[in-house]
Motif scaffolding. Sequence first.
Motif, PDB file in Angstrom:
ATOM      1  N   MET A 119     -52.491 -59.809 -27.877  1.00 27.21           N
ATOM      2  CA  MET A 119     -53.705 -60.694 -26.952  1.00 27.21           C
ATOM      3  C   MET A 119     -54.896 -60.926 -27.927  1.00 27.21           C
ATOM      4  SD  MET A 119     -53.118 -59.878 -22.866  1.00 27.21           S
ATOM      5  CE  MET A 119     -52.745 -57.914 -23.164  1.00 27.21           C
ATOM      6  N   ILE A 120     -54.823 -62.281 -27.950  1.00 27.26           N
ATOM      7  CA  ILE A 120     -56.400 -63.185 -29.314  1.00 27.26           C
ATOM      8  C   ILE A 120     -56.934 -63.854 -28.327  1.00 27.26           C
ATOM      9  CG2 ILE A 120     -56.794 -64.148 -30.958  1.00 27.26           C
ATOM     10  CD1 ILE A 120     -53.749 -63.375 -31.960  1.00 27.26           C
ATOM     11  N   MET A 121     -57.671 -63.577 -28.354  1.00 23.90           N
ATOM     12  CA  MET A 121     -59.563 -64.641 -27.993  1.00 23.90           C
ATOM     13  C   MET A 121     -59.341 -65.508 -28.861  1.00 23.90           C
ATOM     14  SD  MET A 121     -63.115 -63.635 -25.987  1.00 23.90           S
ATOM     15  CE  MET A 121     -64.047 -63.030 -28.146  1.00 23.90           C
ATOM     16  N   ILE A 122     -59.239 -67.370 -29.010  1.00 25.44           N
ATOM     17  CA  ILE A 122     -60.096 -68.237 -29.776  1.00 25.44           C
ATOM     18  C   ILE A 122     -61.278 -68.617 -29.556  1.00 25.44           C
ATOM     19  CG2 ILE A 122     -57.771 -68.160 -31.126  1.00 25.44           C
ATOM     20  CD1 ILE A 122     -57.075 -70.808 -29.956  1.00 25.44           C
ATOM     21  N   GLN A 142     -59.182 -76.654 -35.733  1.00 30.20           N
ATOM     22  CA  GLN A 142     -58.767 -74.635 -35.715  1.00 30.20           C
ATOM     23  C   GLN A 142     -58.559 -74.186 -34.941  1.00 30.20           C
ATOM     24  OE1 GLN A 142     -63.678 -74.541 -37.223  1.00 30.20           O
ATOM     25  NE2 GLN A 142     -62.281 -74.294 -39.720  1.00 30.20           N
ATOM     26  N   LYS A 143     -58.605 -74.370 -33.873  1.00 30.59           N
ATOM     27  CA  LYS A 143     -58.074 -73.877 -32.770  1.00 30.59           C
ATOM     28  C   LYS A 143     -56.765 -74.057 -33.347  1.00 30.59           C
ATOM     29  CE  LYS A 143     -61.621 -73.419 -29.089  1.00 30.59           C
ATOM     30  NZ  LYS A 143     -61.659 -73.548 -28.151  1.00 30.59           N
ATOM     31  N   VAL A 144     -56.148 -75.758 -33.212  1.00 33.90           N
ATOM     32  CA  VAL A 144     -54.758 -75.676 -33.440  1.00 33.90           C
ATOM     33  C   VAL A 144     -53.951 -75.484 -34.375  1.00 33.90           C
ATOM     34  CG1 VAL A 144     -53.222 -77.942 -33.893  1.00 33.90           C
ATOM     35  CG2 VAL A 144     -54.889 -78.102 -32.050  1.00 33.90           C
ATOM     36  N   GLU A 145     -54.143 -74.969 -35.295  1.00 35.31           N
ATOM     37  CA  GLU A 145     -53.764 -75.020 -37.233  1.00 35.31           C
ATOM     38  C   GLU A 145     -53.521 -73.384 -36.464  1.00 35.31           C
ATOM     39  OE1 GLU A 145     -53.191 -75.710 -39.375  1.00 35.31           O
ATOM     40  OE2 GLU A 145     -53.100 -77.385 -38.838  1.00 35.31           O
ATOM     41  N   ALA A 146     -55.066 -71.619 -35.285  1.00 31.94           N
ATOM     42  CA  ALA A 146     -54.609 -70.602 -35.266  1.00 31.94           C
ATOM     43  C   ALA A 146     -53.113 -70.614 -34.067  1.00 31.94           C
ATOM     44  CB  ALA A 146     -55.903 -70.290 -34.809  1.00 31.94           C
ATOM     45  N   ILE A 147     -52.659 -71.519 -33.406  1.00 25.95           N
ATOM     46  CA  ILE A 147     -52.111 -70.894 -32.533  1.00 25.95           C
ATOM     47  C   ILE A 147     -50.621 -71.679 -33.460  1.00 25.95           C
ATOM     48  CG2 ILE A 147     -50.397 -73.031 -31.036  1.00 25.95           C
ATOM     49  CD1 ILE A 147     -52.722 -71.193 -29.924  1.00 25.95           C
ATOM     50  N   LYS A 148     -50.514 -72.676 -34.776  1.00 26.34           N
ATOM     51  CA  LYS A 148     -49.177 -73.201 -35.808  1.00 26.34           C
ATOM     52  C   LYS A 148     -49.350 -71.448 -36.207  1.00 26.34           C
ATOM     53  CE  LYS A 148     -50.058 -78.133 -36.523  1.00 26.34           C
ATOM     54  NZ  LYS A 148     -50.467 -79.214 -36.507  1.00 26.34           N
ATOM     55  N   THR A 195     -43.286 -66.799 -33.235  1.00 31.51           N
ATOM     56  CA  THR A 195     -41.965 -67.971 -32.535  1.00 31.51           C
ATOM     57  C   THR A 195     -42.426 -68.263 -31.385  1.00 31.51           C
ATOM     58  OG1 THR A 195     -40.610 -66.397 -33.440  1.00 31.51           O
ATOM     59  CG2 THR A 195     -39.615 -68.113 -31.501  1.00 31.51           C
ATOM     60  N   LYS A 196     -43.065 -67.410 -29.805  1.00 30.08           N
ATOM     61  CA  LYS A 196     -43.557 -67.909 -28.636  1.00 30.08           C
ATOM     62  C   LYS A 196     -44.909 -68.191 -28.137  1.00 30.08           C
ATOM     63  CE  LYS A 196     -38.454 -68.281 -27.099  1.00 30.08           C
ATOM     64  NZ  LYS A 196     -38.044 -67.167 -25.206  1.00 30.08           N
ATOM     65  N   VAL A 197     -45.838 -68.475 -27.794  1.00 41.26           N
ATOM     66  CA  VAL A 197     -46.923 -68.687 -28.305  1.00 41.26           C
ATOM     67  C   VAL A 197     -47.409 -69.237 -26.731  1.00 41.26           C
ATOM     68  CG1 VAL A 197     -48.938 -68.940 -28.986  1.00 41.26           C
ATOM     69  CG2 VAL A 197     -47.852 -67.470 -30.204  1.00 41.26           C
ATOM     70  N   ALA A 198     -48.365 -68.318 -26.026  1.00 42.10           N
ATOM     71  CA  ALA A 198     -48.895 -69.436 -25.184  1.00 42.10           C
ATOM     72  C   ALA A 198     -50.074 -69.269 -25.098  1.00 42.10           C
ATOM     73  CB  ALA A 198     -48.471 -68.154 -23.256  1.00 42.10           C
ATOM     74  N   ALA A 217     -51.794 -78.026 -26.656  1.00 38.72           N
ATOM     75  CA  ALA A 217     -50.119 -78.983 -26.226  1.00 38.72           C
ATOM     76  C   ALA A 217     -49.244 -78.633 -27.795  1.00 38.72           C
ATOM     77  CB  ALA A 217     -50.937 -80.419 -26.728  1.00 38.72           C
ATOM     78  N   HIS A 218     -50.125 -77.481 -28.360  1.00 34.82           N
ATOM     79  CA  HIS A 218     -49.532 -76.717 -29.617  1.00 34.82           C
ATOM     80  C   HIS A 218     -48.291 -75.708 -29.310  1.00 34.82           C
ATOM     81  CE1 HIS A 218     -50.970 -80.566 -31.663  1.00 34.82           C
ATOM     82  NE2 HIS A 218     -49.465 -80.139 -33.061  1.00 34.82           N
ATOM     83  N   SER A 219     -49.386 -75.389 -28.176  1.00 33.48           N
ATOM     84  CA  SER A 219     -48.023 -73.844 -28.158  1.00 33.48           C
ATOM     85  C   SER A 219     -47.073 -73.793 -27.139  1.00 33.48           C
ATOM     86  CB  SER A 219     -49.117 -73.220 -27.172  1.00 33.48           C
ATOM     87  OG  SER A 219     -49.782 -74.025 -25.413  1.00 33.48           O
ATOM     88  N   THR A 220     -45.908 -72.346 -26.808  1.00 31.84           N
ATOM     89  CA  THR A 220     -45.504 -72.795 -26.750  1.00 31.84           C
ATOM     90  C   THR A 220     -45.623 -73.152 -25.251  1.00 31.84           C
ATOM     91  OG1 THR A 220     -44.400 -71.022 -28.101  1.00 31.84           O
ATOM     92  CG2 THR A 220     -42.658 -71.636 -26.024  1.00 31.84           C
ATOM     93  N   VAL A 221     -45.880 -72.426 -24.292  1.00 25.69           N
ATOM     94  CA  VAL A 221     -46.440 -72.686 -23.314  1.00 25.69           C
ATOM     95  C   VAL A 221     -47.614 -72.820 -22.742  1.00 25.69           C
ATOM     96  CG1 VAL A 221     -45.912 -71.801 -20.233  1.00 25.69           C
ATOM     97  CG2 VAL A 221     -44.601 -71.138 -22.187  1.00 25.69           C
TER      98      VAL A 221
END
Length: 220
Positions: free
Chosen positions: A63-66, A94-100, A107-110, A123-127
Amino acid sequence: NIDELKPSTTIKEKVEALEEKGNTTMLVRRNNTYIGIIALMDTPRKEARSTLVKLKKLGIKRMIMITGDNQKVADAVALEIGITDAWGSLLPEQKVEAIKKLKEAETKVAMVGDGVNDAPAMAHSTVGIAMGAASSAVALETADIALMGNTLDALPFAIGLSRMTRRIIKQNVFISLGVVALLIPATIFGFANMAVAVVFHEGSTLVVVLNALRLLRYKK
């Protein structure tokens, strides 16, 4: 910028001490004289630590806090709620890049968020999960799941319910296809007449419905 305002060494030390404790600081100046420091601190939700414990019990290991707050603030909040990874000073892109990057590694990120700045990353996360009424309209529209409430403890419930739903769907598919797979050859080879086949088929439908109703009994 503090250096551009050229405060005294004493003020700088006080600012640094406050930021070390997780405060966001603002200097107050009248003309050329500094007259005070305003320190603000984000306080985590009361249920944050207990929610993280529940998520770990559900098998969620990382679990990561951004956040857009500075790194010192992020570290202070993370320490208080029990998160080992905190990524601070992140702009929305930068949050988008972090999720990518996380999706490439995991593989799967909520992602759970509630603000306009969280929407692109969600929008770029799995869920994408929005925090109910506390979320902005953009976050709610972007999210795959909207929690009906402003408390984090709804998150373990949502995950547990979704997992149980998936199990029941698989069970129901197995029951439905299994009954059909048995009835077709049984009817063709004369082991069962059409009336018996219809009764068994409709009976399996009732079993599927009753099995799905177990979701109503799911509790936190």
